[in-house]
Design a protein around this motif. Structure first.
Motif, short mmCIF file in Angstrom:
data_model
loop_
_atom_site.label_atom_id
_atom_site.label_comp_id
_atom_site.label_asym_id
_atom_site.label_seq_id
_atom_site.Cartn_x
_atom_site.Cartn_y
_atom_site.Cartn_z
N GLY A 1 0.78 -1.23 0.00
CA GLY A 1 0.00 0.00 0.00
C GLY A 1 0.81 1.29 0.00
N SER A 2 2.13 1.19 0.07
CA SER A 2 2.97 2.39 0.06
C SER A 2 3.64 2.57 -1.30
CB SER A 2 4.06 2.28 1.13
OG SER A 2 3.49 2.27 2.41
N ARG A 3 3.61 3.80 -1.78
CA ARG A 3 4.23 4.13 -3.07
C ARG A 3 5.59 4.77 -2.82
NH1 ARG A 3 1.99 7.25 -8.37
NH2 ARG A 3 3.97 8.15 -8.99
N ALA A 4 6.58 4.35 -3.61
CA ALA A 4 7.93 4.94 -3.54
C ALA A 4 8.40 5.23 -4.95
CB ALA A 4 8.89 3.99 -2.84
N GLU A 5 8.94 6.42 -5.16
CA GLU A 5 9.49 6.76 -6.47
C GLU A 5 10.79 5.97 -6.67
OE1 GLU A 5 7.53 8.57 -8.37
OE2 GLU A 5 6.23 8.88 -6.65
N VAL A 6 10.93 5.33 -7.83
CA VAL A 6 12.13 4.57 -8.16
C VAL A 6 13.06 5.42 -9.02
CG1 VAL A 6 13.01 2.51 -9.34
CG2 VAL A 6 10.91 2.37 -7.98
N THR A 7 12.50 6.20 -9.93
CA THR A 7 13.29 7.09 -10.78
C THR A 7 12.64 8.47 -10.82
OG1 THR A 7 12.07 6.57 -12.81
CG2 THR A 7 13.99 5.17 -12.29
N ARG A 8 13.40 9.44 -11.30
CA ARG A 8 12.85 10.77 -11.54
C ARG A 8 12.25 10.78 -12.94
NH1 ARG A 8 16.87 15.18 -8.95
NH2 ARG A 8 17.06 14.20 -6.93
N TRP A 9 11.56 11.87 -13.26
CA TRP A 9 11.02 12.03 -14.60
C TRP A 9 12.16 12.04 -15.61
CZ3 TRP A 9 6.07 11.41 -15.61
CH2 TRP A 9 5.12 11.69 -14.63
N LYS A 10 11.96 11.37 -16.73
CA LYS A 10 12.97 11.29 -17.79
C LYS A 10 12.26 11.54 -19.12
CE LYS A 10 16.49 8.18 -19.68
NZ LYS A 10 17.13 6.86 -19.54
N GLY A 11 12.87 12.35 -19.96
CA GLY A 11 12.30 12.63 -21.28
C GLY A 11 12.29 11.40 -22.16
#
Length: 123
Positions: free
Chosen positions: A67-77
């Protein structure tokens, strides 16, 4: 990776929003696809595509566990790609064997789509 993503975009069309994987899967939901490469709970590479060309398309990976969300990467074009009549935007990451907990969902989101396919990482 781009050839694989192109082939995956045309060959894999899954009805379910997610696909179980031993850190190795390709899944498509709506106009977005996700490809994950690895072994067991380690992910070596991940990438995705969105059916469309337009300026400013970006993507990122995130993980959901218990139930927990974690960002793995940043935004990438994303890179615009043309394959015959098909046009899509492609992005990929080298995650260098990043380990995830058993049962984690690895997901991709594009800034110009509501579709967010996920692959379940498990033993």
């Amino acid at each position: 990776m781009k050839k694989m993503i192109c082939a995956a975009a045309t060959l894999f069309s899954l009805a379910s929003p997610a696909f179980p994987a031993h850190a190795d899967a390709t899944v498509k939901r709506g106009n977005v696809g996700l490809s994950v490469e690895g072994k067991k709970l380690s992910v070596d590479k991940a990438g995705g595509w969105m059916e469309s060309h337009s300026a400013g398309i970006k993507a990122r990976l995130y993980a959901v566990n218990k139930g927990s969300r974690a960002e793995v990467t940043r935004w990438k074009g994303a890179t615009p790609v043309s394959a015959g009549r098909k046009k899509f935007s492609s992005v990929d990451w080298n995650l260098k064997g990043q380990k995830f907990s058993n049962g984690t969902w690895l997901c991709i989101e594009f800034n110009k789509s509501d579709s967010r396919p996920c692959a379940k990482i498990h033993r």
